[in-house]
Design an enzyme around this catalytic site. Structure first.
Site, short mmCIF file in Angstrom:
data_model
loop_
_atom_site.label_atom_id
_atom_site.label_comp_id
_atom_site.label_asym_id
_atom_site.label_seq_id
_atom_site.Cartn_x
_atom_site.Cartn_y
_atom_site.Cartn_z
N SER A 122 0.83 -1.19 0.00
CA SER A 122 0.00 0.00 0.00
C SER A 122 0.88 1.26 0.00
CB SER A 122 -0.96 -0.03 1.19
OG SER A 122 -1.99 0.91 1.04
N ASP A 153 -8.96 -4.94 -5.87
CA ASP A 153 -8.57 -4.04 -4.78
C ASP A 153 -9.74 -3.12 -4.43
OD1 ASP A 153 -7.39 -1.97 -3.18
OD2 ASP A 153 -5.43 -2.53 -3.99
N HIS A 189 -7.65 -5.47 -1.30
CA HIS A 189 -6.43 -4.76 -0.90
C HIS A 189 -5.58 -5.61 0.03
CE1 HIS A 189 -3.95 -1.24 -0.59
NE2 HIS A 189 -4.03 -1.23 0.72
#
Length: 813
Positions: free
Chosen positions: A667, A740, A774
């Protein structure tokens, strides 16, 4: 001609992204670490008599992730069972009698149990939980006396918008049920009713880059179908409808159990924000569902102004007072939601009591943003105010009897050393959690489960004196271990439930008595699931970067490693940048070297088994250089200094080869990785998972940056590694979940960076993990991800060409 053809084919093979066959496995040591069965989670009753052990399997298969899924209104819905997809489940329960130390199985559990949302009854003699199947969600209750679970619902539950159920009393549950079978869902017509149109008529309405939003009238129909529910009261298995069907976002019961506070979503639905930001009404009803009072009609949060500390110009933070029978409180902005407005007070807090026929009364005003209040008794409540833009928080004492406000402390939210802890609570006569006062009502009992200090994290219990405003620590975890208080069983007698661990001791739970000072009583005996990691070394190392900011990292070295005999090792650094408004907070030590090493799929510890020196939690602070600056004003320069300092330290220790170092992150850590590869020559390889690389695609702010793209276009460009894709020549492994769901990290971020780097001749590989969001979950995907990372590291770091030239920043700096 033949030579030309061979050259063309060679070029195609070297530059094109090709599909390779099937899932791959990492080395056995890595796979075994990933798939080790985790220790159970635990929950105990308030008297410390019974413990519930909750067991779960390691990871679901990708096939489970591939089940049908609707992505609408910010939700990911399984259309077959009125539940969210991609959940983590409990697979087995056990009960343990803490007095006899005997463990019992629970009878009546559903076959193939996928349980969640475990809640004890008010008298703590029962435990409710939901169980999700392919077709429905059911509600079960465990009777502790018989140690048997029983399904109590007749109609299937609808848990799409959360707030699955609540206990009304020891025999009564309130929950949301479906209205129709899933087979009755609207069918998409091949002929649309018309175009999809959005418009804005002059209002300022910035929006974050949310995913899975409503995109069409058909999506609106689906959302209404799947989210409309019937509230049901269940008394000893008998169901009674409460009110009319509606889209309940939240519902809560008054302390005296006579009223419900509900938030109901209304049309029109927004195409710009998730469901929790839709138009809604806040109502008080009686327990039959009849509306007593409409408290507020709230607009869509798409009208919220951008920028930290700015809020929607509407009431917010509706909740019951836990110290009164039926009183609600809420907050209203006094600055139209714009914090920069010049005014002495920015929020006002109001209250209204049953029968809710009078006018709301103002309790107090706040000079910062209201963040919440915890209630104690008629003389003590604790008010929290925050300013996110300044990383500041304020704790004040509010006296409900006199209306007086008194500041107890102010601190930076990034100042971990001066965090006093969290007030301990106890149940009052309504069964609600309220602040516990000790020493004749003069002090708060505070629990700090982290306890940051210059010696590392050392959790503590303290007494905060309301008169002197001093925090006196009465127990602290001794150095050499990490022990945190997970529950206070008896605040008066200081009986605690703790979780203790060390580098060699698996986390286990103990009952500790601070008054009697008797020997701690072990109530679990979990064993080490990671024998592969026995005898590795772990230490927290400290060092300085070029501008004097102190940094730390968690260094792992292989078992039996001797730097004098074995020489420096290839290095894997893993990090996640954080912003600070001052260097002193950035320099604070975080974490403890004495914690047991737990393995997460996303961490780097696996590679200590493969001969690497691993530096986890490599500190990457981004610090405002003075009060007129913001942290990101020199983002890339600070990344370079952080990385150089870590590499220099490992080289000085003789454990790391400065010319064989990889950097990785997930991330915002992936964003960091790509920036470091774009702007320095410090690394041999990078691993970037599920990142955002083009900040113009997050134009209304990102992470802790509240300036918009139009306010700071140069900053957005300078911080975007996409802008420097032609400079990325260090081998970069990109990994992204196909689905995601995180705001800002759309898969297109990795797609475009891959194409940009490839187009400029860089060495790059792009792996898309099927069905992953994610955070990743599928067992096959995780094993393959670890295979990819291991192969990349071995090829470009461990067995890559050793460079005799010291690693440096690029000339672009």
């Amino acid at each position: 001609m033949r030579t030309t053809l061979l050259l063309i084919l060679t070029f195609i093979v070297q530059t094109c992204f090709a599909q390779e066959d099937g899932y791959k496995m990492p080395p056995k040591e890595i796979a075994d670490l990933l798939l080790a069965k985790p220790a159970p989670a635990v929950s105990i009753d308030g008297q410390g008599n019974w413990m519930l052990l909750m067991e779960r399997n390691s990871y679901p298969s990708v096939e489970e992730l591939a089940q049908p899924e609707l992505r609408i209104a910010g939700q990911r819905i399984n259309p077959n069972n009125y539940a969210l997809s991609r959940q983590n489940f409990i697979n087995n329960f056990k009960l343990k009698d803490l007095n006899s130390n005997k463990e019992y199985p629970v009878a009546g559990l559903p076959a193939g149990m996928l349980a969640g949302n475990v809640v004890w009854s008010p008298n703590e003699k029962k435990i409710a939980f939901i169980n999700t199947t392919n077709k429905a969600v059911d509600l079960y209750v465990i009777d502790i006396s018989t140690r048997r679970a029983t399904r109590v619902n007749k109609q299937a539950l609808n848990v799409i918008l959360g707030q699955d159920f609540i206990w009304m009393d020891n025999n009564t549950l309130l929950y949301k049920t479906i209205l129709q079978p899933a087979t009755a869902a609207p069918i998409r017509s091949l002929m649309p009713s018309g175009p999809t149109i959005q418009q804005n008529l002059g209002k300022i309405a910035p929006s974050r880059t949310y995913q899975d939003l409503i995109k069409s009238p058909y999506d609106e129909k689906l959302f209404a179908f799947y989210s409309t529910v019937q509230l049901v009261k269940n008394v000893n298995g008998v169901e009674t409808k409460i009110g009319q069907p509606a889209i309940y976002n939240t519902f809560s019961l008054s302390p005296d159990k006579k009223y419900l506070l509900t938030r109901v979503i209304n049309k029109p639905f927004s195409y710009l924000v998730p469901a929790n930001g839709f138009n809604s009404s806040v109502n008080i009803t009686d327990v039959t569902g009849k509306i007593v009072k409409v408290i507020a009609m709230l607009p869509s949060t798409e009208l919220s102004p951008s920028g930290y500390d700015n809020v929607l110009n509407a009431p917010r933070s509706f909740e019951w007072r836990s110290d009164e029978p039926a009183t609600i409180t809420w907050c209203v902005p006094l600055d139209s939601g714009i914090y920069k407005s010049k005014t002495d007070y920015h929020d006002a807090v109001y209250t209204l009591s049953a029968p809710f026929t009078g006018e709301a009364k103002e309790l107090f005003k706040t000079s910062w943003r209201y963040s919440g209040i915890s209630w104690g008794n008629e003389h003590v409540a604790l008010l929290i105010e925050r300013l996110q833009s300044k990383q500041s928080t304020r704790l004040s004492r509010y006296n409900p009897s006199t209306g007086k406000l008194e500041t107890l402390l102010e601190r930076n939210t990034t100042d971990a050393y001066n965090n006093p802890g969290i007030p301990v609570t106890e149940k009052n006569k309504y069964g609600q959690q309220v602040i516990k006062l000790v020493d004749n009502g003069t002090k708060l009992l505070m629990n700090n489960p982290v306890g940051s200090s210059p010696k590392g994290d050392l959790p503590f219990i303290a007494k905060f004196d309301l008169a002197t405003k001093q925090n006196e620590i009465i127990w602290r975890c001794p150095e050499g271990t990490f022990e945190m208080v997970t529950d206070v069983i008896n605040a008066d007698k200081l009986v605690l439930l703790t979780r203790r661990e060390s580098q060699k001791e698996m986390p286990n739970y103990y009952i500790k008595n601070l008054v009697l000072r008797s020997a701690d009583r072990a109530i679990t005996n979990f064993t080490n699931p990671y024998p592969q990691l026995e005898n590795i070394s772990k230490q927290k190392i400290s060092y300085k970067r070029a501008d004097g900011v102190d940094l730390t990292g968690d260094l792992y070295l292989p078992k039996n490693y001797d730097p004098k005999k074995d020489g420096p090792l290839p290095v894997l650094m893993w990090a996640y940048p954080r912003e600070f408004n001052n260097a002193a907070d950035a320099a604070q030590i975080r974490g403890s070297q004495y914690r047991f090493t737990m393995v997460s799929y996303g961490g780097p510890v696996f590679w200590v088994t493969q001969g690497y020196a691993v530096l986890d939690n490599t500190e990457m602070p981004i610090v405002a250089t003075d009060s007129s600056k913001k942290p990101n004003d020199n983002f890339t320069d600070q990344l370079r200094m952080n990385a150089e300092a870590a590499i220099n330290k490992l080289a000085e220790m003789g454990v790391g080869d400065r010319n064989r170092v990889a950097i990785g992150g997930h991330s915002y850590g992936a964003f960091m990785t790509a920036n470091l590869l774009a702007h320095t020559n410090l690394f041999k390889a990078g691993i970037a998972r599920s990142g955002a690389y083009n900040r113009s695609l997050t134009p209304f702010g990102f992470q802790n940056e509240d300036r918009t793209y139009w306010e700071a276009p140069e900053l957005y460009s300078a911080m975007s590694p996409f802008s420097y894709a032609d400079k990325i020549k260090t081998p970069l492994l990109l990994i992204h979940g196909e689905m995601d769901d995180n705001s800002g990290t759309f898969p297109i971020q990795s797609e475009r960076l891959f194409n940009a780097v490839k187009g400029h001749g860089g060495t790059i590989r792009f792996v898309i993990l099927p069905y992953e969001a994610h955070g990743y979950k599928g067992k096959e995907n995780l094993l393959h991800m670890l295979y990819e990372q291991n192969t990349w590291l071995d090829k470009y770091v461990k067995h890559g060409e050793k460079d005799s030239t010291p690693a440096t920043a690029k000339n672009a700096f």
